[in-house]
Scaffold this active site. Sequence first.
Site, short mmCIF file in Angstrom:
data_model
loop_
_atom_site.label_atom_id
_atom_site.label_comp_id
_atom_site.label_asym_id
_atom_site.label_seq_id
_atom_site.Cartn_x
_atom_site.Cartn_y
_atom_site.Cartn_z
N SER A 253 39.02 81.43 19.62
CA SER A 253 38.89 81.98 18.29
C SER A 253 38.63 80.88 17.26
CB SER A 253 40.15 82.79 17.97
OG SER A 253 39.95 83.69 16.93
N ASP A 480 35.01 92.38 21.39
CA ASP A 480 35.96 91.56 20.64
C ASP A 480 35.98 91.98 19.17
OD1 ASP A 480 37.37 89.47 19.29
OD2 ASP A 480 36.81 88.06 20.86
N HIS A 508 40.27 90.48 22.36
CA HIS A 508 39.96 89.21 21.72
C HIS A 508 40.20 88.06 22.69
CE1 HIS A 508 39.30 86.29 18.67
NE2 HIS A 508 40.56 86.02 18.41
#
Length: 538
Positions: A253, A480, A508
């Site tokens: 991320s 996601d 995610h």
Amino acid sequence: MHTATTRPVWGRPVTARQSRRSSSGRRRTAPVAALLTAALTLGSCALFSDSEESDAEDGMQEGSDPGAGPGEREPEEADGPLADFYAQELEWVECGTMECTTFEVPADYDDPGGARLEIAAARLLADGESPLVVNPGGPGGSGIEMAEAAADMFTEDLIEAYDIIGVDPRGVGQSSAIDCVDDADLDQLRAAGYQEGPEGETAAAEDIELIVQGCQERSVDLLPYVDTISAARDMEVLRVLLEVPELDYLGYSYGTYLGAHYAELFPERVGRFVLDGGMDPSLERHEVAHDQALGFESAMTAYIEDCLAWTECPLAGDLDTAFEQIRALLDEAEAAPLPTGDGDRVLTRELAYSGIIGPLYNQGDWPVLTESLELALNGDGSYLLFVADLFAGREEDGSYRDNQTEANWAINCLDRPVTGDPGDWDQRAEAMIDAAPTFGPALAYGEELCAQWPADSEGTQGEITAAGAAPILVVGTTGDPATPYHWSESLAQQLESGVLLTYDGEGHGAYGRSNSCVNERVDDFLIRGEIPEDGLVC
């Protein structure tokens, strides 16, 4: 675990001019709450579930050599302006199941003779000697906590092959850390919502002032220096102190944004890099928020369709009707916050958003969302509050285990400058809410808090190529919600040596929580240096 809390991925709004549509019409809402809700976005953490299929084959190939061995320091490292920092010796001490250390870095790399910051790191030792630096996302997520949870996040092969090294970036956790508000104030800010009109605008302005003044009073010497580029340069100091010629890295991320900046700054030092749940570094703040609103709307669609296929789903009717139920619940929580059984704490609209967004990070947590919604639709906000608190790092005693929310504010506001004026923000909010009527209201107006942030942003948006770097593996998940798949596609295309691996699924991040196809390809790359076919779909 990866970061999560109710804050929007890159900064949160502030000014008291937020307009949001509900069943009752248009109104201005909370800049602070929007900032908090969006902050959830760049983490990648499961609530209660382990990976759906962490079944990579056991055993590392005999004689495999992950990463490079010890290397000598370059002349510029020994004699340049950062020589004192590169000359440090890491002293590892036992800390629970790991070993911990600290090292110093310049607060300002343009003035290395000035103030210094302390960076904390921890390692989970393996049989080998090769270090793998990890970052969970955020910004504001603790790499130390991620290393501690390695057994729940990575395959056994990876843990046996590498020393897993978690670093708390500058401003975060056990490193020199941002501090802005006390726990009671953070409770209030997370729950706050502001109606249209003078009273709402005054309340919003007071909360923004609370944050800004608190940051100035508690962290004024640190605020200008917690940007991602400086954190990437800290990683280079760590590489030298680890005495490896190349850095091996796994970032999720926001951690992909950090890793990409390191690769841009030090392409010749890139070892085996995996960037999972890619950020697109070319996007402006409002573009990030817009894409995330669409991502969560899409994730909620997938959840609702799955839920409606089961007889015990608390939602009813078709997809549109179910969405209307969700939005009605949010409106009800705003008009009359739901009781939770936790003293005088109630479930506000903003806390409900957090409790709903959290389980969308991992398909394995959808049953948690189902149970939470069932209770909430019957007037009990306790479980949605529990989930919201879990993602915010709030303990049962009312304390917060870390500073992820405050660090998220500070890093986001430095990294991505505010663009446009309040009129532009209104137009962007309208477009976002029209495109994503459920989550757009929670993520709109991300400019407002950062517009009043007490440290100027010098960040710029642009493509990152990392020309000359070794192959960099970018992992993207088609469903996601927080880092939409097209961001990973874009990042892989921008990177001169980018290789894209796709997980066709929901949630995610992919490595460690998706399936054996992803896990095996990432392990093959990190442990054995085997590069998967570009564009491979798992």
